[in-house]
Design a protein around this motif. Structure first.
Motif, PDB file in Angstrom:
ATOM      1  N   ALA A  76       0.856  -1.184   0.000  1.00 21.33           N
ATOM      2  CA  ALA A  76       0.000   0.000   0.000  1.00 21.33           C
ATOM      3  C   ALA A  76       0.894   1.236   0.000  1.00 21.33           C
ATOM      4  CB  ALA A  76      -0.929   0.011   1.209  1.00 21.33           C
ATOM      5  N   ILE A  77       0.347   2.333  -0.489  1.00 18.67           N
ATOM      6  CA  ILE A  77       1.089   3.591  -0.550  1.00 18.67           C
ATOM      7  C   ILE A  77       0.247   4.683   0.109  1.00 18.67           C
ATOM      8  CG2 ILE A  77       2.142   5.323  -2.051  1.00 18.67           C
ATOM      9  CD1 ILE A  77       2.395   3.141  -4.201  1.00 18.67           C
ATOM     10  N   ILE A  78       0.817   5.299   1.143  1.00 20.13           N
ATOM     11  CA  ILE A  78       0.163   6.447   1.774  1.00 20.13           C
ATOM     12  C   ILE A  78       0.596   7.697   1.010  1.00 20.13           C
ATOM     13  CG2 ILE A  78      -0.076   7.799   3.876  1.00 20.13           C
ATOM     14  CD1 ILE A  78       0.588   5.262   5.448  1.00 20.13           C
ATOM     15  N   VAL A  79      -0.363   8.414   0.464  1.00 23.79           N
ATOM     16  CA  VAL A  79      -0.086   9.601  -0.345  1.00 23.79           C
ATOM     17  C   VAL A  79      -0.469  10.832   0.473  1.00 23.79           C
ATOM     18  CG1 VAL A  79      -0.555  10.782  -2.525  1.00 23.79           C
ATOM     19  CG2 VAL A  79      -0.625   8.278  -2.424  1.00 23.79           C
ATOM     20  N   VAL A 114       4.140   1.132   2.444  1.00 24.09           N
ATOM     21  CA  VAL A 114       3.686   0.227   3.501  1.00 24.09           C
ATOM     22  C   VAL A 114       3.947  -1.210   3.063  1.00 24.09           C
ATOM     23  CG1 VAL A 114       1.756  -0.480   4.960  1.00 24.09           C
ATOM     24  CG2 VAL A 114       1.868   1.873   4.090  1.00 24.09           C
ATOM     25  N   GLN A 115       4.785  -1.906   3.819  1.00 27.25           N
ATOM     26  CA  GLN A 115       5.063  -3.313   3.530  1.00 27.25           C
ATOM     27  C   GLN A 115       4.171  -4.206   4.386  1.00 27.25           C
ATOM     28  OE1 GLN A 115       6.833  -4.430   1.194  1.00 27.25           O
ATOM     29  NE2 GLN A 115       8.322  -2.854   0.628  1.00 27.25           N
ATOM     30  N   MET A 116       3.659  -5.268   3.760  1.00 27.50           N
ATOM     31  CA  MET A 116       2.821  -6.241   4.466  1.00 27.50           C
ATOM     32  C   MET A 116       3.206  -7.639   3.997  1.00 27.50           C
ATOM     33  SD  MET A 116      -0.908  -4.424   4.077  1.00 27.50           S
ATOM     34  CE  MET A 116      -1.146  -2.668   4.387  1.00 27.50           C
ATOM     35  N   PRO A 117       3.015  -8.648   4.836  1.00 25.80           N
ATOM     36  CA  PRO A 117       3.352 -10.021   4.423  1.00 25.80           C
ATOM     37  C   PRO A 117       2.334 -10.537   3.425  1.00 25.80           C
ATOM     38  CG  PRO A 117       2.321 -10.040   6.586  1.00 25.80           C
ATOM     39  CD  PRO A 117       2.521  -8.592   6.220  1.00 25.80           C
ATOM     40  N   THR A 118       2.796 -11.427   2.531  1.00 29.24           N
ATOM     41  CA  THR A 118       1.897 -12.061   1.561  1.00 29.24           C
ATOM     42  C   THR A 118       1.725 -13.540   1.827  1.00 29.24           C
ATOM     43  OG1 THR A 118       3.764 -12.414   0.064  1.00 29.24           O
ATOM     44  CG2 THR A 118       2.492 -10.402  -0.232  1.00 29.24           C
ATOM     45  N   GLU A 119       2.692 -14.157   2.524  1.00 28.15           N
ATOM     46  CA  GLU A 119       2.580 -15.582   2.793  1.00 28.15           C
ATOM     47  C   GLU A 119       1.440 -15.851   3.778  1.00 28.15           C
ATOM     48  OE1 GLU A 119       5.676 -13.777   5.522  1.00 28.15           O
ATOM     49  OE2 GLU A 119       5.209 -13.764   3.382  1.00 28.15           O
TER      50      GLU A 119
END
Length: 722
Positions: free
Chosen positions: A69-72, A123-128
């Motif tokens: 995600a990207i916070i703008v 914003v980094q989030m897990p995908t596994e």
């Protein structure tokens, strides 16, 4: 078979209803939830380059994936950001980190855009272990709340976009769309059935029964999806609503018309039910079989989206077919003539004068009817050649006011269009030795020089130095044709050709996924379309016991498909200002228009055969077929086309295009192809249509066929006019 089934249902209705109730309770209680995804990469098999690049990224850079995600952020007055504003952005990122939102692994503040209008936080989030992106969408919900709290009292405003945010907005939009589509479809069916039969009981019959059937179908589809690891797109649930209620109501109409006919002939209610199942059963089963075969042909697709869509819709139609031949007749057997309450019109045969006049005119001038209807379809089909696909499912499944859409557009004020979802290029040492600094710098220079590339980040080596990642920002929107042409043309060519000796390169990212989806769709056109056509032609040959008729019936259906696609292109692409139409539209249209168009052709041609067996000439048989089958096809086509048109109310471009295309295709199939083109062409071809047999001859075939599924004497149009 249908005679035995009819007798069983008519004489044991409570047992049939009991079995359905027990089955529904068991399926609803035990089946998993039907989940969907908007992640296009999950639809592709592993041999495509974009998927191989994704796997390389996961192994070499597990902590450096593209932001989920990207916070703008921007100033409230939309002016240039000051140093104090950038400091506030850093403070906001700190407050969001302190909030410790679950499943947010990092928040990385980026520099202000070159024109100082925009600044972002990745914003980094897990995908596994998150195949349905539930953890990501939950995290976006929490971040949005925390972000607005952090912005309070500052000069900044902001929102969240990016893949995870688009998935969340797509799900929310899909839930609203399902509610709108369900209400519109049910409302339309209620109104039309009330007009046709003047009975609230018949109007409510499909709503109540198909509501139960839909729960069974959803459970079976969820089981199939889990068992075979099928990836279901968010638009599937909306299509299921329409398929179940639209197709289900059609099958109920075919049965009810035959039931009413037998009552007028003097049968008792239960005898009428048994005979109606016997006589309508073959037509309903043949029509449903054509639909199921068409949908199951999608299992041959290389795309997981189509491989799940086809079996899902096939299961829905199969369950609807079973209900149409058992549950509905059982309920009608219990109600008897009370099903028509309070109307008494079922006792009186309407004259169907309008369709009689149309049929008589066609019988006199079949060439004129065939030519005019054929020219209309050909003229529309010409526009189909200008079809251009678009591959962005996520934006197509949200509306223009969704937060992810609004802030993606705001991001474009300060960054190249490709900044929202940049492309990744991975350079890998084939020998396992570390890549040198000169190799990495030289390779970056060559990537930067590619036309259509806005910028290329410095190389990011993995800890072993054997793989380097470059983030490539394209100048065009990642989902646009320009971006796709850049990627599949000069960018991939340069990435592969400029790789230093002893290295190889992979190009990944969302644009690469779109390019690979396009290649997969082109493959599917060459495989799925012919297989579906061949299988449906075989079904037609078995039903009609002829070779010539199935061939020109399928040709007419193909022409109807081209006309439908052409009309959709004219409305949405040429006149509507869209640069392209959703890529899966031709495949979905083909399945629906071919399958449902074949349904109506079966109803018309079997009635025409029945009239020919009664001793009428080909032209007279066509006239009688239009007179008797025309009102039934018109009523069924109106309900089904109207049901699919409800998709246009969802407020999503994907469903709007689907809704118009499928409803227009059904309208063409019912009111142009089956009503005029098919009977007129059959009248012109004459006895040769039934070659090599003599299916239109009474001799050698026993009694006239009663398999057409429409009433011999009772017509809905008569009710509509009265």
């Amino acid at each position: 078979m249908f005679a035995r089934l009819g007798r069983m249902v008519a004489h044991h209705p409570w047992r049939v209803i009991g079995v359905w109730i027990i089955a529904a309770i068991a399926v609803i209680a035990l089946a998993p939830k039907l989940a969907s995804t908007a992640d296009e990469s999950s639809f592709l098999p592993s041999h495509y380059e974009s998927i191989q690049a994704q796997k390389l990224q996961e192994s070499a850079f597990p902590q450096h994936a593209a932001p989920a995600a990207i916070i703008v952020l921007e100033r409230g007055d939309k002016g240039a950001l000051t140093a104090a504003d950038s400091s506030t952005v850093t403070q906001i990122a700190g407050r969001l980190r302190a909030a410790a939102v679950p499943d947010v692994t990092s928040l990385d503040v980026g520099p202000a855009s070159p024109n100082k209008l925009i600044q972002t936080i990745g914003v980094q989030m897990p995908t596994e272990n998150d195949p349905q992106q539930k953890a990501q969408t939950d995290a976006v919900k929490a971040l949005r709340t925390q972000l607005q709290s952090a912005l309070a009292g500052t000069d900044l405003r902001g929102g969240i976009t990016g893949t995870a945010a688009q998935n969340l907005d797509s799900q929310d939009s899909g839930n609203k769309a399902d509610a709108i589509i369900g209400i519109a479809t049910i409302g339309l069916i209620l109104v039309l059935l009330l007009i046709i039969f003047r009975s609230p009981i018949i109007a409510l019959l499909p709503i109540i029964t198909i509501g139960l059937v839909s729960q069974v179908a959803d459970g079976l589809i969820a089981w199939a999806s889990n068992t075979f690891d099928l990836k279901t797109d968010s638009s599937v649930t909306s299509l299921l609503i329409v398929v179940l209620f639209g197709v289900g109501t059609d099958y109920i109409l075919f049965f009810m018309f035959r039931y009413r006919e037998r009552l007028r002939a003097g049968d008792s209610p239960r005898e009428a039910v048994a005979v109606a199942v016997e006589r309508a059963g073959e037509a309903i089963a043949s029509a449903a079989g054509a639909v199921i075969v068409a949908f199951m042909a999608l299992a041959l697709s290389t795309l997981g989206l189509f491989r799940s869509l086809g079996p899902s819709l096939a299961i829905a139609v199969a369950v609807t077919l079973l209900a149409g031949l058992t549950l509905i007749p059982a309920i009608v057997a219990l109600l008897g003539t009370r099903v028509f309450w309070p109307s008494k019109a079922w006792k009186t045969e309407p004259r169907a004068a309008r369709f009689a006049a149309i049929g008589a005119s066609m019988g006199r001038r079949p060439a004129r009817f065939a030519a005019i209807s054929g020219i209309v379809m050909v003229a529309l089909a010409i526009a189909a050649f200008s079809f251009k696909p678009t591959f962005d499912l996520s934006s197509g499944s949200t509306n223009s006011t969704a937060e992810s859409t609004v802030w993606q557009n705001e991001l474009l004020r300060g960054e190249p269009a490709g900044a929202t979802q940049p492309t990744q290029v991975y350079l890998k040492s084939d020998s396992g030795s570390p890549l040198t600094a000169d190799e990495l710098a030289s390779y970056r220079t060559k990537l930067t020089a590619v036309p259509g590339v806005g910028s290329v980040s410095a190389a990011l080596p993995n800890p072993a130095g054997t793989v380097a990642a470059y983030q490539v920002t394209l100048t065009a929107n990642p989902a646009s044709s320009d971006a796709m042409n850049t990627l599949k043309g000069p960018l991939r060519a340069t990435a592969h050709g400029a790789a230093p000796a002893g290295t190889s390169a992979l190009v990944g990212g969302i644009t690469a996924i779109y390019v690979d989806i396009q290649a997969a769709v082109d493959h599917d056109y060459a495989v799925v379309f012919p297989v579906a056509a061949i299988l449906i032609t075989i079904i037609l040959g078995l039903v009609l016991r002829a070779l010539v008729a199935p061939l020109y019936l399928m040709a007419s259906v193909g022409l109807g498909f081209g006309a439908t696609l052409g009309a959709t292109v004219l409305l949405f692409q040429n006149s509507g200002g869209n640069k392209g139409l959703i890529f899966m539209l031709p495949v979905i249209m083909y399945m629906f228009v071919v399958a449902l168009g074949t349904d109506y052709n079966i109803l018309m041609i079997t009635r025409l055969r029945e009239e020919a067996r009664a001793g009428r000439s080909p032209r007279a048989a066509a006239a009688e077929a239009v007179k008797h089958a025309g009102p039934t096809i018109a009523a069924a086509g109106l309900i089904l086309a109207g049901s699919f048109a409800s998709l246009m109310l969802a407020g999503q471009s994907t469903l709007t295009q689907m809704g118009f295309a499928i409803s227009a295709g059904i309208a063409v199939a019912a009111f142009v192809m089956a009503m005029f083109f098919t009977p007129a062409l059959t009248a012109l071809i004459g006895h040769a249509a039934w070659w090599p047999g003599h299916a239109d001859s009474a001799s050698g075939h026993g009694e006239p066929s009663a398999s057409s599924g429409e009433p011999e004497e009772s017509e809905p149009a008569g009710q509509l006019r009265r």
